[in-house]
Design a protein around this motif. Structure first.
Motif, PDB file in Angstrom:
ATOM      1  N   THR A 211      13.858  -8.214  -4.295  1.00  0.00           N
ATOM      2  CA  THR A 211      12.544  -7.588  -4.404  1.00  0.00           C
ATOM      3  C   THR A 211      12.431  -6.438  -3.413  1.00  0.00           C
ATOM      4  O   THR A 211      13.093  -6.426  -2.369  1.00  0.00           O
ATOM      5  CB  THR A 211      11.409  -8.595  -4.131  1.00  0.00           C
ATOM      6  OG1 THR A 211      11.598  -9.194  -2.831  1.00  0.00           O
ATOM      7  CG2 THR A 211      11.396  -9.688  -5.192  1.00  0.00           C
ATOM      8  N   VAL A 212      11.577  -5.465  -3.755  1.00  0.00           N
ATOM      9  CA  VAL A 212      11.384  -4.310  -2.878  1.00  0.00           C
ATOM     10  C   VAL A 212       9.888  -4.037  -2.708  1.00  0.00           C
ATOM     11  O   VAL A 212       9.077  -4.396  -3.564  1.00  0.00           O
ATOM     12  CB  VAL A 212      12.073  -3.040  -3.416  1.00  0.00           C
ATOM     13  CG1 VAL A 212      13.568  -3.244  -3.540  1.00  0.00           C
ATOM     14  CG2 VAL A 212      11.462  -2.608  -4.732  1.00  0.00           C
ATOM     15  N   VAL A 213       9.564  -3.401  -1.594  1.00  0.00           N
ATOM     16  CA  VAL A 213       8.214  -2.894  -1.338  1.00  0.00           C
ATOM     17  C   VAL A 213       8.291  -1.375  -1.429  1.00  0.00           C
ATOM     18  O   VAL A 213       9.031  -0.739  -0.666  1.00  0.00           O
ATOM     19  CB  VAL A 213       7.711  -3.310   0.059  1.00  0.00           C
ATOM     20  CG1 VAL A 213       6.307  -2.757   0.300  1.00  0.00           C
ATOM     21  CG2 VAL A 213       7.728  -4.824   0.218  1.00  0.00           C
ATOM     22  N   ASP A 214       7.559  -0.782  -2.352  1.00  0.00           N
ATOM     23  CA  ASP A 214       7.607   0.676  -2.492  1.00  0.00           C
ATOM     24  C   ASP A 214       6.645   1.338  -1.509  1.00  0.00           C
ATOM     25  O   ASP A 214       5.957   0.655  -0.725  1.00  0.00           O
ATOM     26  CB  ASP A 214       7.339   1.113  -3.934  1.00  0.00           C
ATOM     27  CG  ASP A 214       5.920   0.797  -4.416  1.00  0.00           C
ATOM     28  OD1 ASP A 214       5.024   0.587  -3.574  1.00  0.00           O
ATOM     29  OD2 ASP A 214       5.723   0.768  -5.647  1.00  0.00           O
ATOM     30  N   ASN A 215       6.566   2.652  -1.529  1.00  0.00           N
ATOM     31  CA  ASN A 215       5.754   3.381  -0.552  1.00  0.00           C
ATOM     32  C   ASN A 215       4.262   3.162  -0.724  1.00  0.00           C
ATOM     33  O   ASN A 215       3.473   3.479   0.167  1.00  0.00           O
ATOM     34  CB  ASN A 215       6.071   4.870  -0.616  1.00  0.00           C
ATOM     35  CG  ASN A 215       7.433   5.195  -0.023  1.00  0.00           C
ATOM     36  OD1 ASN A 215       7.990   4.403   0.727  1.00  0.00           O
ATOM     37  ND2 ASN A 215       7.979   6.345  -0.376  1.00  0.00           N
ATOM     38  N   ALA A 216       3.852   2.633  -1.884  1.00  0.00           N
ATOM     39  CA  ALA A 216       2.441   2.315  -2.096  1.00  0.00           C
ATOM     40  C   ALA A 216       2.118   0.888  -1.676  1.00  0.00           C
ATOM     41  O   ALA A 216       0.963   0.460  -1.729  1.00  0.00           O
ATOM     42  CB  ALA A 216       2.074   2.513  -3.571  1.00  0.00           C
ATOM     43  N   GLY A 217       3.146   0.145  -1.258  1.00  0.00           N
ATOM     44  CA  GLY A 217       2.953  -1.238  -0.845  1.00  0.00           C
ATOM     45  C   GLY A 217       3.091  -2.242  -1.976  1.00  0.00           C
ATOM     46  O   GLY A 217       2.881  -3.439  -1.763  1.00  0.00           O
ATOM     47  N   ASP A 218       3.444  -1.778  -3.166  1.00  0.00           N
ATOM     48  CA  ASP A 218       3.610  -2.688  -4.298  1.00  0.00           C
ATOM     49  C   ASP A 218       4.973  -3.354  -4.236  1.00  0.00           C
ATOM     50  O   ASP A 218       5.980  -2.726  -3.887  1.00  0.00           O
ATOM     51  CB  ASP A 218       3.471  -1.924  -5.618  1.00  0.00           C
ATOM     52  CG  ASP A 218       2.071  -1.363  -5.813  1.00  0.00           C
ATOM     53  OD1 ASP A 218       1.111  -2.039  -5.384  1.00  0.00           O
ATOM     54  OD2 ASP A 218       1.941  -0.254  -6.371  1.00  0.00           O
ATOM     55  N   ILE A 219       5.020  -4.634  -4.609  1.00  0.00           N
ATOM     56  CA  ILE A 219       6.250  -5.424  -4.564  1.00  0.00           C
ATOM     57  C   ILE A 219       6.720  -5.680  -5.985  1.00  0.00           C
ATOM     58  O   ILE A 219       5.931  -6.065  -6.851  1.00  0.00           O
ATOM     59  CB  ILE A 219       6.024  -6.756  -3.830  1.00  0.00           C
ATOM     60  CG1 ILE A 219       5.525  -6.495  -2.411  1.00  0.00           C
ATOM     61  CG2 ILE A 219       7.308  -7.578  -3.799  1.00  0.00           C
ATOM     62  CD1 ILE A 219       5.057  -7.739  -1.686  1.00  0.00           C
ATOM     63  N   CYS A 337      19.192   0.250  -9.785  1.00  0.00           N
ATOM     64  CA  CYS A 337      18.047  -0.649  -9.593  1.00  0.00           C
ATOM     65  C   CYS A 337      16.936  -0.021  -8.739  1.00  0.00           C
ATOM     66  O   CYS A 337      15.807  -0.517  -8.760  1.00  0.00           O
ATOM     67  CB  CYS A 337      18.510  -1.939  -8.913  1.00  0.00           C
ATOM     68  SG  CYS A 337      19.777  -2.869  -9.809  1.00  0.00           S
ATOM     69  N   PHE A 338      17.268   1.041  -7.987  1.00  0.00           N
ATOM     70  CA  PHE A 338      16.321   1.543  -6.989  1.00  0.00           C
ATOM     71  C   PHE A 338      16.080   3.047  -7.106  1.00  0.00           C
ATOM     72  O   PHE A 338      15.583   3.672  -6.169  1.00  0.00           O
ATOM     73  CB  PHE A 338      16.848   1.224  -5.582  1.00  0.00           C
ATOM     74  CG  PHE A 338      17.365  -0.177  -5.421  1.00  0.00           C
ATOM     75  CD1 PHE A 338      16.504  -1.244  -5.265  1.00  0.00           C
ATOM     76  CD2 PHE A 338      18.736  -0.436  -5.438  1.00  0.00           C
ATOM     77  CE1 PHE A 338      16.974  -2.539  -5.126  1.00  0.00           C
ATOM     78  CE2 PHE A 338      19.227  -1.726  -5.303  1.00  0.00           C
ATOM     79  CZ  PHE A 338      18.340  -2.782  -5.142  1.00  0.00           C
ATOM     80  N   SER A 339      16.434   3.642  -8.219  1.00  0.00           N
ATOM     81  CA  SER A 339      16.442   5.102  -8.332  1.00  0.00           C
ATOM     82  C   SER A 339      15.069   5.738  -8.148  1.00  0.00           C
ATOM     83  O   SER A 339      14.963   6.876  -7.697  1.00  0.00           O
ATOM     84  CB  SER A 339      17.036   5.523  -9.680  1.00  0.00           C
ATOM     85  OG  SER A 339      16.325   4.944 -10.753  1.00  0.00           O
ATOM     86  N   ASP A 340      14.005   5.017  -8.479  1.00  0.00           N
ATOM     87  CA  ASP A 340      12.656   5.578  -8.346  1.00  0.00           C
ATOM     88  C   ASP A 340      12.148   5.573  -6.912  1.00  0.00           C
ATOM     89  O   ASP A 340      11.110   6.173  -6.610  1.00  0.00           O
ATOM     90  CB  ASP A 340      11.677   4.792  -9.227  1.00  0.00           C
ATOM     91  CG  ASP A 340      11.590   3.333  -8.829  1.00  0.00           C
ATOM     92  OD1 ASP A 340      12.658   2.674  -8.703  1.00  0.00           O
ATOM     93  OD2 ASP A 340      10.471   2.823  -8.631  1.00  0.00           O
ATOM     94  N   LEU A 341      12.858   4.912  -6.014  1.00  0.00           N
ATOM     95  CA  LEU A 341      12.395   4.763  -4.634  1.00  0.00           C
ATOM     96  C   LEU A 341      12.826   5.924  -3.731  1.00  0.00           C
ATOM     97  O   LEU A 341      12.388   6.001  -2.577  1.00  0.00           O
ATOM     98  CB  LEU A 341      12.914   3.439  -4.057  1.00  0.00           C
ATOM     99  CG  LEU A 341      12.460   2.185  -4.822  1.00  0.00           C
ATOM    100  CD1 LEU A 341      13.138   0.945  -4.264  1.00  0.00           C
ATOM    101  CD2 LEU A 341      10.943   2.039  -4.777  1.00  0.00           C
TER     102      LEU A 341
END
Length: 350
Positions: A211-219, A337-341
């Motif tokens: 799981t990841v936390v993006d820059n908006a804080g969404d998991i 898996c993480f290209s949008d980050l």
């Protein structure tokens, strides 16, 4: 001061070279295994990987993992994260010291306040404690450990992938031995779900969820695969495990799983049970649980969770790794898996 800075800089350069060399060797071994079975990868695709390492990540030292991913997929894909880039750049910038907390096993239940951990008690700095962190005299430890189980597992701090993990029963349980081993957690041995037992893995199978936390804080969930041991292993070992990717939406296993060198198999090597048609048990509950847990420690921005499901369909968390968790297998089989980050923008000097 100048000498100290020079020594520090030299040590950092040496550490970097050793880190990249280790990854170069590991990625090269996988690349050779893939090409021995499937033939040479298209050179044009490999050149794309080289250019991507140089132009996007800023250094061709990141090319070896891109080569392995490309050979595995027979084509290059933009957006992949090389595992050494993840470890050297992403981990320190998006986790810092907070990722290291996951290596301290007795802190997990205290941190998360959740019964998902199969913890029985802890040994920390010369003292035994209950799961409620009440001190336990040495003479009462065995009584605590075997109050509701005949087998326990002791895991040292920083243990992972079967290393630093010890299986104990009433006959061989020894308080003095635990003290010699060092700080760690006592956990009950889990009787795994029938869906896992059918693969004839003596080791408890685990579902790796990233799981990841993006820059908006969404998991969000980014990767999922099932980890299976072999009949000769008491614990899942990285050099012998079988990993089977699963669909992120449904938890349905792919038709093909992979050995440690990424060679494909359509059935478990020991039981000959096929992966196709199998759906991970309690999958939605597993995903909900790890997202719920990650929300409690959002400071480590990417976490690998090893969960299992017991015979009563209860979700149990075996391990969590908030430092350098494995992304290379998921990148090769399910990625990017993480290209949008936009992790590539974290590179030094950017």
């Amino acid at each position: 001061m100048q000498v100290k800075r020079l020594v520090k800089h030299s040590w950092e350069n040496l550490s970097r070279r050793r880190f990249d060399w280790k990854h170069h060797v590991e990625a090269g071994k996988i690349l050779r295994a893939i090409e021995e079975r499937h033939g040479k990868t298209d050179p044009a695709q490999m050149r794309l990987a080289d250019a991507y390492a140089r132009d996007v990540f800023g250094d061709t030292c990141y090319a070896p993992w891109l080569h392995a991913y490309t050979a595995f997929n027979r084509t290059f894909k933009e957006g992949w994260i090389p595992d050494n880039y993840y470890g050297w750049i992403v981990v320190p910038k998006l986790k810092g010291m907070y990722g290291k907390i996951s290596h301290l096993k007795p802190l997990s239940r205290l941190l998360f306040h959740d019964d998902v951990f199969p913890d029985i008690g802890y040994y920390v700095n010369g003292m035994f404690f209950s799961v409620d962190h009440v001190a336990i005299p040495d003479a009462k430890v065995a009584e605590l450990a075997f109050a509701s189980t005949d087998t326990v597992v002791f895991k040292l701090d920083q243990s992972m992938q079967g290393r630093g993990v010890f299986l104990m029963n009433r006959a061989n349980f020894d308080v003095a031995r635990i003290k010699q081993l060092g700080n760690g957690v006592l956990q009950r041995f889990i009787v795994q779900h029938e869906s896992f037992r059918q693969f004839a893995s003596k080791a408890v199978a685990t579902i790796r969820l990233t799981t990841v936390v993006d820059n908006a804080g969404d998991i969000s969930l980014r990767a999922c695969f099932l980890r299976l041991g072999r009949t000769t292993d008491s614990f899942i070992r990285p050099d012998s495990e079988i990993c089977v990717p699963a669909d992120l939406a449904s938890g349905r296993l792919n038709r093909e799983g992979y050995s440690s060198d990424w060679m494909g198999v359509d059935a478990h090597p020991d039981s000959r049970t096929r992966f196709e048609g199998v759906t991970l048990p309690a999958y939605e509950q597993c995903v909900r649980k790890v997202i719920e847990l990650h929300a409690k420690v959002p400071y480590a921005r990417c976490v690998g969770w090893d969960v299992t499901v017991d015979a009563d369909e209860q979700v149990m968390l075996m391990e969590w790794n908030a430092e350098h968790n494995d992304v290379k297998f998921s990148e090769a089989t399910q990625g990017p898996c993480f290209s949008d980050l936009k992790w590539e923008k974290l590179k030094l000097g950017a």
